[in-house]
Design an enzyme around this catalytic site. Structure first.
Site, PDB file in Angstrom:
ATOM      1  N   GLY A 296      11.537 -11.235   7.522  1.00  0.00           N
ATOM      2  CA  GLY A 296      10.253 -11.894   7.784  1.00  0.00           C
ATOM      3  C   GLY A 296       9.520 -11.422   9.025  1.00  0.00           C
ATOM      4  O   GLY A 296       8.745 -12.175   9.611  1.00  0.00           O
TER       5      GLY A 296
ATOM      6  N   LEU B 147       6.254  -8.236  -9.197  1.00  0.00           N
ATOM      7  CA  LEU B 147       5.652  -9.362  -9.914  1.00  0.00           C
ATOM      8  C   LEU B 147       5.228  -8.924 -11.309  1.00  0.00           C
ATOM      9  O   LEU B 147       4.758  -7.801 -11.502  1.00  0.00           O
ATOM     10  CB  LEU B 147       4.432  -9.887  -9.143  1.00  0.00           C
ATOM     11  CG  LEU B 147       4.735 -10.497  -7.773  1.00  0.00           C
ATOM     12  CD1 LEU B 147       3.445 -10.749  -7.009  1.00  0.00           C
ATOM     13  CD2 LEU B 147       5.554 -11.777  -7.904  1.00  0.00           C
TER      14      LEU B 147
ATOM     15  N   HIS C 193       3.100  -1.781   2.236  1.00  0.00           N
ATOM     16  CA  HIS C 193       4.080  -0.810   1.751  1.00  0.00           C
ATOM     17  C   HIS C 193       4.326   0.249   2.826  1.00  0.00           C
ATOM     18  O   HIS C 193       3.371   0.766   3.416  1.00  0.00           O
ATOM     19  CB  HIS C 193       3.558  -0.141   0.471  1.00  0.00           C
ATOM     20  CG  HIS C 193       4.526   0.812  -0.128  1.00  0.00           C
ATOM     21  ND1 HIS C 193       5.674   0.393  -0.777  1.00  0.00           N
ATOM     22  CD2 HIS C 193       4.543   2.165  -0.156  1.00  0.00           C
ATOM     23  CE1 HIS C 193       6.349   1.476  -1.174  1.00  0.00           C
ATOM     24  NE2 HIS C 193       5.684   2.545  -0.813  1.00  0.00           N
TER      25      HIS C 193
ATOM     26  N   ALA D  81       3.963  -0.304  13.250  1.00  0.00           N
ATOM     27  CA  ALA D  81       2.609  -0.035  12.746  1.00  0.00           C
ATOM     28  C   ALA D  81       2.197  -1.088  11.717  1.00  0.00           C
ATOM     29  O   ALA D  81       1.042  -1.532  11.690  1.00  0.00           O
ATOM     30  CB  ALA D  81       2.544   1.367  12.143  1.00  0.00           C
ATOM     31  N   GLU D  82       3.149  -1.500  10.874  1.00  0.00           N
ATOM     32  CA  GLU D  82       2.872  -2.553   9.885  1.00  0.00           C
ATOM     33  C   GLU D  82       2.424  -3.831  10.581  1.00  0.00           C
ATOM     34  O   GLU D  82       1.471  -4.480  10.160  1.00  0.00           O
ATOM     35  CB  GLU D  82       4.132  -2.855   9.053  1.00  0.00           C
ATOM     36  CG  GLU D  82       4.484  -1.799   8.049  1.00  0.00           C
ATOM     37  CD  GLU D  82       5.712  -2.187   7.212  1.00  0.00           C
ATOM     38  OE1 GLU D  82       6.027  -3.392   7.108  1.00  0.00           O
ATOM     39  OE2 GLU D  82       6.345  -1.271   6.679  1.00  0.00           O
TER      40      GLU D  82
END
Length: 192
Positions: A18, A95, A111, A175-176
């Site tokens: 998380g 999904l 991603h 970076a995310e």
């Protein structure tokens, strides 16, 4: 300046630690956002991200069920809570097309590659093996086709000669954390 906080309800799907969820929570509390994280759903009850949700008094659910049951229960929770946007943050399940169609709101994902390169898993290893100069991260809309939706934001991370998949993964994750909240801002401005 008028405080915007929390007009748009966001749901987050997680499967693990998380860290992107934590960053989204931190960013939404620190900045004058027009969105707030209303609930967190994990497909694994031991997901560490559920701890961040609890600490921040965010509704959270662990639904350890096969995909059809997970999706049915999740959709019911999302609709009941009037979710306007669903963010996938380290959610390690694809999904179904049916679920995506039933959602009357946008779904976005982060991603760890410079899409359209390296869809799916083992992105860092694949980028290093290919001799790429850069890896990176992409926030994109979720469609029925894996990691193929329209890009919202993308950031590059240099690959060094000494890198291995783990060292590269750590830098890409940083970076995310920077781009995911900004991408949520972009999407939420279009929802208003």
């Amino acid at each position: 300046m008028k405080k915007l906080t929390g007009n748009i309800n966001i749901g987050v799907f997680i499967s693990g630690r998380g860290s992107n969820l934590k960053e989204l929570i931190r960013y939404s509390k620190k900045n004058n956002t027009n969105w707030k994280i209303k609930l967190v759903i994990s497909n694994k009850k031991e997901a560490k991200g559920l701890i961040y949700a609890k600490k921040n008094k965010i509704q959270n659910y662990a639904i350890e069920k096969k995909k059809p049951e997970f999706e049915k229960k999740s959709l019911s929770i999302l609709k009941k809570n009037k979710i306007n946007l669903l963010c996938l943050a380290g959610f390690m399940r694809i999904l179904s097309n049916e679920f995506i169609k039933k959602c009357k709101f946008k779904i976005i994902n982060i991603h760890p590659s410079l899409l359209p390169k390296y869809k799916g898993l083992n992105t860092h290893e694949r980028a290093i093996k290919a001799g790429d100069k850069y890896a990176g991260s992409t926030v994109h809309y979720v469609t029925a086709k894996l990691d193929s939706g329209k890009k919202i934001l993308q950031t590059k991370v240099k690959i060094f000669k000494a890198d291995n998949p783990n060292t590269l993964a750590k830098r890409v994750l940083k970076a995310e954390h920077q781009i995911y909240p900004k991408a949520v801002d972009i999407v939420c401005k279009k929802i208003i």
